[in-house]
Design a protein around this motif. Sequence first.
Motif, PDB file in Angstrom:
ATOM      1  N   TYR A   1       0.727  -1.185   0.074  1.00 12.49           N
ATOM      2  CA  TYR A   1       0.037  -0.105   0.080  1.00 12.49           C
ATOM      3  C   TYR A   1       1.010   1.333  -0.001  1.00 12.49           C
ATOM      4  O   TYR A   1       1.896   1.322   0.824  1.00 12.49           O
ATOM      5  CB  TYR A   1      -0.981   0.024   1.347  1.00 12.49           C
ATOM      6  CG  TYR A   1      -1.868   1.274   1.271  1.00 12.49           C
ATOM      7  CD1 TYR A   1      -2.855   1.328   0.585  1.00 12.49           C
ATOM      8  CD2 TYR A   1      -1.120   2.162   2.246  1.00 12.49           C
ATOM      9  CE1 TYR A   1      -3.791   2.617   0.884  1.00 12.49           C
ATOM     10  CE2 TYR A   1      -2.116   3.533   2.119  1.00 12.49           C
ATOM     11  CZ  TYR A   1      -3.349   3.675   1.582  1.00 12.49           C
ATOM     12  OH  TYR A   1      -3.916   4.811   1.768  1.00 12.49           O
TER      13      TYR A   1
ATOM     14  N   GLY B   1      -5.364   2.385   4.332  1.00  9.09           N
ATOM     15  CA  GLY B   1      -4.385   1.022   3.961  1.00  9.09           C
ATOM     16  C   GLY B   1      -4.928   0.018   4.878  1.00  9.09           C
ATOM     17  O   GLY B   1      -5.015  -1.423   4.479  1.00  9.09           O
TER      18      GLY B   1
ATOM     19  N   GLU C   1      -7.782  -1.936   3.568  1.00 10.98           N
ATOM     20  CA  GLU C   1      -7.318  -2.656   2.115  1.00 10.98           C
ATOM     21  C   GLU C   1      -6.692  -3.963   2.521  1.00 10.98           C
ATOM     22  O   GLU C   1      -6.908  -5.046   1.939  1.00 10.98           O
ATOM     23  CB  GLU C   1      -6.365  -1.824   1.490  1.00 10.98           C
ATOM     24  CG  GLU C   1      -6.893  -0.753   0.584  1.00 10.98           C
ATOM     25  CD  GLU C   1      -5.668  -0.380  -0.776  1.00 10.98           C
ATOM     26  OE1 GLU C   1      -4.760  -0.979  -0.761  1.00 10.98           O
ATOM     27  OE2 GLU C   1      -6.082   0.618  -1.374  1.00 10.98           O
TER      28      GLU C   1
END
Length: 209
Positions: A160, A185, A188
Amino acid sequence: MNDKTLFYALILAVGVSAGCGAARPSKYYQLTVPADAPAAPGADPYPVTLMLAPITSSHLYREDHIVYTDSGQDMGVYQYQRWAEPPTEMIRDVLLRELRASKRFEGVYTWGSNVRGDYIVRGHLYDFREVSGSSLVARVTIELELHDARTGASVWTHFYSHDEPVARKDISAVVEALDHDMQTGIGEFRASLDQYFSAHPVARTMPTQ
């Protein structure tokens, strides 16, 4: 204020140095800790236990200073604006909380806990800093890897990197942008781990009689 509201604490450091009088107050900031989320209907947790190893990084992010970069590659730290904990420790704590709150895993623990894990999550933090230039941004760059605890093999990785625009030219806005960037992040990473285990089902171990 919602769960994503950034919390920061003001610590007054009172002291007297030779001929200088009272010391300048210092501000300490921390990242937002995710709140518990309701479990998805009909979604059983994966039968795995994750262990989060310490996140590695340069010494700059293993200390409590807030790091900045001026135009070019020169890096520095703010003297009176600091993190409540080193970024590597805060990020692991937020990741731990996010994975637990997702209720998608049977267990999530930090490395060193008296628990035997199935997989180890390792990470390296490359950037967690203010970057000034044509515009002011908060830069976060971090990579996580998932290792099979039995074989040691790396079975998953996710990288990321993102520059989050900073709304105002002050340190509070920089911290807010870094916090938002890191939360994105972490989200994710959680979603990518979910996809991995969905695509690679793990058989549930039956207890022995």
